[in-house]
Scaffold this active site. Sequence first.
Site, PDB file in Angstrom:
ATOM      1  N   HIS A   1       0.948  -1.176  -0.091  1.00 41.28           N
ATOM      2  CA  HIS A   1      -0.110  -0.023   0.011  1.00 41.28           C
ATOM      3  C   HIS A   1       0.959   1.082  -0.018  1.00 41.28           C
ATOM      4  O   HIS A   1       0.644   2.169  -0.877  1.00 41.28           O
ATOM      5  CB  HIS A   1      -0.976   0.171   1.218  1.00 41.28           C
ATOM      6  CG  HIS A   1      -2.100  -1.032   1.304  1.00 41.28           C
ATOM      7  ND1 HIS A   1      -2.025  -1.874   2.403  1.00 41.28           N
ATOM      8  CD2 HIS A   1      -2.984  -1.339   0.456  1.00 41.28           C
ATOM      9  CE1 HIS A   1      -3.099  -2.772   2.336  1.00 41.28           C
ATOM     10  NE2 HIS A   1      -3.808  -2.494   1.038  1.00 41.28           N
TER      11      HIS A   1
ATOM     12  N   LYS B   1     -18.022  -6.162   5.900  1.00 46.65           N
ATOM     13  CA  LYS B   1     -16.911  -6.731   5.994  1.00 46.65           C
ATOM     14  C   LYS B   1     -16.262  -6.587   7.740  1.00 46.65           C
ATOM     15  O   LYS B   1     -16.528  -5.498   7.992  1.00 46.65           O
ATOM     16  CB  LYS B   1     -15.762  -6.239   5.245  1.00 46.65           C
ATOM     17  CG  LYS B   1     -14.907  -6.931   4.353  1.00 46.65           C
ATOM     18  CD  LYS B   1     -14.034  -6.422   3.393  1.00 46.65           C
ATOM     19  CE  LYS B   1     -12.985  -7.045   2.922  1.00 46.65           C
ATOM     20  NZ  LYS B   1     -12.054  -6.039   1.831  1.00 46.65           N
TER      21      LYS B   1
ATOM     22  N   ARG C   1      -2.150  -5.806  -8.196  1.00 44.80           N
ATOM     23  CA  ARG C   1      -1.235  -6.750  -8.087  1.00 44.80           C
ATOM     24  C   ARG C   1      -1.115  -7.969  -9.152  1.00 44.80           C
ATOM     25  O   ARG C   1      -0.223  -8.338  -9.707  1.00 44.80           O
ATOM     26  CB  ARG C   1      -1.555  -7.373  -6.765  1.00 44.80           C
ATOM     27  CG  ARG C   1      -1.101  -6.769  -5.460  1.00 44.80           C
ATOM     28  CD  ARG C   1      -1.848  -7.387  -4.259  1.00 44.80           C
ATOM     29  NE  ARG C   1      -3.247  -6.975  -4.428  1.00 44.80           N
ATOM     30  CZ  ARG C   1      -3.792  -7.105  -3.338  1.00 44.80           C
ATOM     31  NH1 ARG C   1      -3.441  -7.361  -2.284  1.00 44.80           N
ATOM     32  NH2 ARG C   1      -5.038  -6.608  -3.381  1.00 44.80           N
TER      33      ARG C   1
ATOM     34  N   SER D   1      -3.038  -7.697   2.993  1.00 40.01           N
ATOM     35  CA  SER D   1      -3.084  -7.440   4.399  1.00 40.01           C
ATOM     36  C   SER D   1      -3.417  -8.792   4.927  1.00 40.01           C
ATOM     37  O   SER D   1      -3.166  -9.070   6.208  1.00 40.01           O
ATOM     38  CB  SER D   1      -4.439  -6.628   4.594  1.00 40.01           C
ATOM     39  OG  SER D   1      -4.129  -5.383   4.251  1.00 40.01           O
TER      40      SER D   1
HETATM   41  P1  ADP Z   1      -5.986  -5.908   0.489  1.00 41.84           P
HETATM   42  O1  ADP Z   1      -6.502  -6.740  -0.841  1.00 41.84           O
HETATM   43  O2  ADP Z   1      -4.582  -6.063   0.739  1.00 41.84           O
HETATM   44  O3  ADP Z   1      -6.692  -6.094   1.737  1.00 41.84           O
HETATM   45  P2  ADP Z   1      -7.076  -3.376   0.220  1.00 41.84           P
HETATM   46  O4  ADP Z   1      -8.415  -3.487  -0.049  1.00 41.84           O
HETATM   47  O5  ADP Z   1      -6.719  -2.561   1.417  1.00 41.84           O
HETATM   48  O6  ADP Z   1      -5.892  -4.241   0.383  1.00 41.84           O
HETATM   49  O7  ADP Z   1      -6.447  -2.478  -0.880  1.00 41.84           O
HETATM   50  C1  ADP Z   1      -6.533  -1.184  -1.331  1.00 41.84           C
HETATM   51  C2  ADP Z   1      -5.828  -0.989  -2.864  1.00 41.84           C
HETATM   52  O8  ADP Z   1      -4.622  -1.303  -2.670  1.00 41.84           O
HETATM   53  C3  ADP Z   1      -6.492  -1.889  -3.821  1.00 41.84           C
HETATM   54  O9  ADP Z   1      -6.487  -1.077  -4.901  1.00 41.84           O
HETATM   55  C4  ADP Z   1      -5.578  -2.939  -3.805  1.00 41.84           C
HETATM   56  O10 ADP Z   1      -5.365  -3.552  -5.126  1.00 41.84           O
HETATM   57  C5  ADP Z   1      -3.999  -2.341  -3.611  1.00 41.84           C
HETATM   58  N1  ADP Z   1      -3.200  -3.049  -2.897  1.00 41.84           N
HETATM   59  C6  ADP Z   1      -3.104  -3.785  -1.999  1.00 41.84           C
HETATM   60  N2  ADP Z   1      -2.011  -4.467  -1.870  1.00 41.84           N
HETATM   61  C7  ADP Z   1      -1.272  -4.157  -2.861  1.00 41.84           C
HETATM   62  C8  ADP Z   1      -0.030  -4.626  -3.297  1.00 41.84           C
HETATM   63  N3  ADP Z   1       0.821  -5.323  -2.623  1.00 41.84           N
HETATM   64  N4  ADP Z   1       0.665  -3.838  -4.514  1.00 41.84           N
HETATM   65  C9  ADP Z   1      -0.204  -3.062  -5.108  1.00 41.84           C
HETATM   66  N5  ADP Z   1      -1.401  -2.731  -4.901  1.00 41.84           N
HETATM   67  C10 ADP Z   1      -2.021  -3.390  -3.576  1.00 41.84           C
END
Ligand code: ADP
Length: 158
Positions: free
Chosen positions: A17, A41, A90, A128
């Site tokens: 992130h 969620k 990703r 996460s």
């Molecule tokens: P997660 O899928 O890890 O629970 P979130 O819902 O918090 O993540 O994701 C928020 C945003 O960050 C989304 O657009 C997700 O694709 C992106 N994201 C999460 N992890 C990564 C990563 N390792 N590299 C690039 N983008 C990421």
Amino acid sequence: MTIAIYPGSFDPVTKGHLDIIIRSSKIMDHLIVAVLENPRKVASYNIEKRVEMLKLVTEPYPNVEVDYYKGLLIDYAEQKKIDIIVKGLRAISDFEFEFQMALVNQKLNPAIETLFMMTNSKYSYLSSSIVKEIAALGGDISSLVPPEVHDIIIEIYK
Ligand code: ADP
């Protein structure tokens, strides 16, 4: 002035992130990292903790602001006069859902663009949930999360 939003659960924030935050804050005039409060969620960290962790890791970046929102992203984006939604990608597995969301948001407000930023290859495997799984089993997560939030993250597993 281009204002962007980077929305997500950030439950908790990872180095993946933070990489997206740093790279997109360089392109945008102002970036709002917004934690989604999703009643459907169950989160491991409450909204205040998630915001606190994001504030700690984004402190060095003056054009980055941290906020949270409930409800529709587009409503929040309109209220904040946002031009661009930034999403991280990703793998192919992220694509289908994000593609659908981007098209729906485009339908709801065609003036707000969604931009996708490719993950840094170093973090393409990182999520996460992976962080939480490793932490719950007592593994070392220090290479996966920013050092400022490491102790806050492992606190709930003690
Ligand atoms: P997660 O899928 O890890 O629970 P979130 O819902 O918090 O993540 O994701 C928020 C945003 O960050 C989304 O657009 C997700 O694709 C992106 N994201 C999460 N992890 C990564 C990563 N390792 N590299 C690039 N983008 C990421």
